[in-house]
Design an enzyme around this catalytic site. Structure first.
Site, PDB file in Angstrom:
ATOM      1  N   VAL A  66       0.664  -1.252   0.042  1.00 32.98           N
ATOM      2  CA  VAL A  66      -0.071  -0.012   0.106  1.00 32.98           C
ATOM      3  C   VAL A  66       0.755   1.281  -0.113  1.00 32.98           C
ATOM      4  O   VAL A  66       0.221   2.351  -0.212  1.00 32.98           O
ATOM      5  CB  VAL A  66      -0.868   0.037   1.179  1.00 32.98           C
ATOM      6  CG1 VAL A  66      -1.797  -1.251   1.103  1.00 32.98           C
ATOM      7  CG2 VAL A  66      -0.161   0.106   2.630  1.00 32.98           C
ATOM      8  N   ASN A  92      -7.178  -0.424   5.617  1.00 34.24           N
ATOM      9  CA  ASN A  92      -6.991  -1.531   6.726  1.00 34.24           C
ATOM     10  C   ASN A  92      -5.574  -1.803   6.995  1.00 34.24           C
ATOM     11  O   ASN A  92      -5.187  -2.140   8.021  1.00 34.24           O
ATOM     12  CB  ASN A  92      -7.805  -2.600   6.707  1.00 34.24           C
ATOM     13  CG  ASN A  92      -7.453  -3.790   7.620  1.00 34.24           C
ATOM     14  OD1 ASN A  92      -7.672  -3.475   9.125  1.00 34.24           O
ATOM     15  ND2 ASN A  92      -7.085  -4.904   7.163  1.00 34.24           N
ATOM     16  N   SER A 150      -6.762   3.470  15.537  1.00 28.26           N
ATOM     17  CA  SER A 150      -6.494   2.758  16.623  1.00 28.26           C
ATOM     18  C   SER A 150      -6.611   3.676  18.082  1.00 28.26           C
ATOM     19  O   SER A 150      -6.541   4.811  17.818  1.00 28.26           O
ATOM     20  CB  SER A 150      -4.962   2.226  16.549  1.00 28.26           C
ATOM     21  OG  SER A 150      -4.693   1.683  17.734  1.00 28.26           O
ATOM     22  N   TYR A 163       3.582   4.270  15.107  1.00 24.01           N
ATOM     23  CA  TYR A 163       2.302   3.750  15.158  1.00 24.01           C
ATOM     24  C   TYR A 163       1.184   4.759  15.574  1.00 24.01           C
ATOM     25  O   TYR A 163       0.181   5.109  14.884  1.00 24.01           O
ATOM     26  CB  TYR A 163       2.024   2.535  15.846  1.00 24.01           C
ATOM     27  CG  TYR A 163       0.917   1.585  15.625  1.00 24.01           C
ATOM     28  CD1 TYR A 163       0.530   1.008  14.427  1.00 24.01           C
ATOM     29  CD2 TYR A 163      -0.178   1.922  16.536  1.00 24.01           C
ATOM     30  CE1 TYR A 163      -0.769   0.440  14.224  1.00 24.01           C
ATOM     31  CE2 TYR A 163      -1.596   1.084  16.412  1.00 24.01           C
ATOM     32  CZ  TYR A 163      -1.582   0.645  15.218  1.00 24.01           C
ATOM     33  OH  TYR A 163      -2.808  -0.219  14.999  1.00 24.01           O
ATOM     34  N   LYS A 167      -1.370   6.764  13.421  1.00 19.27           N
ATOM     35  CA  LYS A 167      -2.920   6.599  13.422  1.00 19.27           C
ATOM     36  C   LYS A 167      -3.605   7.997  13.848  1.00 19.27           C
ATOM     37  O   LYS A 167      -4.843   8.111  13.528  1.00 19.27           O
ATOM     38  CB  LYS A 167      -3.129   5.536  14.536  1.00 19.27           C
ATOM     39  CG  LYS A 167      -3.028   4.153  14.066  1.00 19.27           C
ATOM     40  CD  LYS A 167      -3.602   3.750  12.779  1.00 19.27           C
ATOM     41  CE  LYS A 167      -3.614   2.307  12.276  1.00 19.27           C
ATOM     42  NZ  LYS A 167      -4.171   2.031  11.182  1.00 19.27           N
TER      43      LYS A 167
END
Length: 258
Positions: A66, A92, A150, A163, A167
Site C-alpha cells: 500500500v 486497513n 487505533s 504507530y 494513526k
C-alpha cells in the site's frame, strides 16, 4: 417509512491488508452482505485462497504494498474493469515496528508512516479521483471511505510512537476528506480498534500484558476480527448515509467519553 438498507448490494469495496486478520474478515463480511471486493495484500498466496473462498465473481486481487501509489491506482482500475466501478474503501493494511522513542530507528519510523499514513492517503486519493470524475460527469454516486485508526492514535501508546502518530494522522485525514468531498456525496469516517485477536496483537495479549489490558476493557475480553468488521461494513452501507467525518471506537469500552 422506508426500511434502512444495511446491505452492501451494488457496493464495490477495496480492502487493504485483506490477506489475514481483520482485513480478511472485512472481505468476507462485505461479500456476505452482498458486495464485491478488491482485495489488496503483500501475500499473493493468501489472496489466492481468499478469492477461491469468495468466488471469482465476487473478488479480484492486487498483490503489492500500500506504500506504492501505483498499487492504489491498480486497485481502482481492477475494480472498474471487474465490477464497472468502485464506491467503497477500507484502509486497513498495517505493520508495527516497536521501540521506545530514544531507540527507534529512522527506518522503523518511516516504514510505519509509509504504510499507515501515506498508504491510506494514496488509496483515499485514488478512489476519490475516480468518484469525483463520475460525479462531475453527472452520475449520482454514494461513496464511502473508512480509514482504520487505533486507540493508539487517540490516547497514545508506549513503545510505538510511529504507530500512534500515524494513526492520529489518519484521524485528521478523515476529517479533511469528509469536509472536501461531502458535497459530492463521498463520506469518510474512521474506525479505531482496540485489542483484536490478530497476529499484530500477540504481544499485548501475551501472559505478560494480558491482565493489565483486560482490566481496562469493560467488556472484559478481546475483540474478534469478525465482530469488529461489522461496524465498518455498516459505515460502508447506505444505512450510514448521513454519517461522515466521525471517529467510531470499536474497543469493548477501552475508551469511554464524550
Amino acid at each position: 417509512m422506508q426500511t434502512p438498507d444495511f446491505s452492501l448490494d451494488n457496493k464495490q469495496v477495496i480492502v487493504t491488508g485483506a490477506g489475514q486478520g481483520i482485513g480478511k474478515a472485512l472481505a468476507l463480511t462485505v461479500v456476505a452482505m452482498g458486495g464485491k471486493v478488491v482485495a489488496v495484500d503483500l501475500n499473493a498466496d493468501a489472496l489466492g485462497a481468499l478469492r477461491a473462498e469468495l468466488g471469482e465473481a465476487n473478488c479480484v486481487t492486487i498483490t503489492g504494498s500500500v506504500a506504492d501509489p501505483a498499487v492504489a491506482q491498480a486497485a481502482v482500475d481492477s475494480g472498474v474493469a471487474a465490477f464497472g466501478g468502485v464506491n467503497g474503501l477500507v484502509n486497513n493494511a498495517g505493520v508495527t515496528r516497536t521501540a521506545m522513542i530514544d531507540k527507534m530507528t529512522l527506518e522503523s519510523w518511516q516504514t510505519v508512516m509509509d504504510v499507515h499514513l501515506s498508504g491510506s492517503f494514496y488509496f483515499l486519493q485514488a478512489l476519490g479521483r475516480h468518484l469525483l470524475a463520475r460525479s462531475k460527469a453527472g452520475e449520482k454516486i454514494a461513496g464511502s471511505i473508512v480509514n482504520i485508526s487505533s486507540d493508539a492514535g487517540r490516547r497514545g501508546t508506549i513503545g510505538q510512537i510511529n504507530y500512534g502518530t500515524a494513526k492520529a494522522g489518519v484521524l485528521g485525514m478523515t476529517m479533511c476528506a469528509a469536509r472536501e468531498w461531502g458535497k459530492f456525496n463521498i463520506r469518510c469516517n474512521t474506525v479505531g480498534f482496540g485489542v483484536v485477536e490478530t497476529p499484530m496483537t500477540e504481544t499485548i495479549r501475551s501472559e505478560k500484558f494480558a491482565d493489565m489490558y483486560l482490566a481496562q476493557i469493560p467488556l472484559g475480553r478481546w475483540g474478534a476480527a469478525e465482530e469488529v468488521a461489522r461496524p465498518v461494513c455498516f459505515l460502508l452501507s447506505d444505512a450510514a448515509s448521513y454519517i461522515t467525518g466521525q471517529h467510531l471506537s470499536v474497543n469493548g469500552g477501552y475508551t469511554i467519553g464524550l
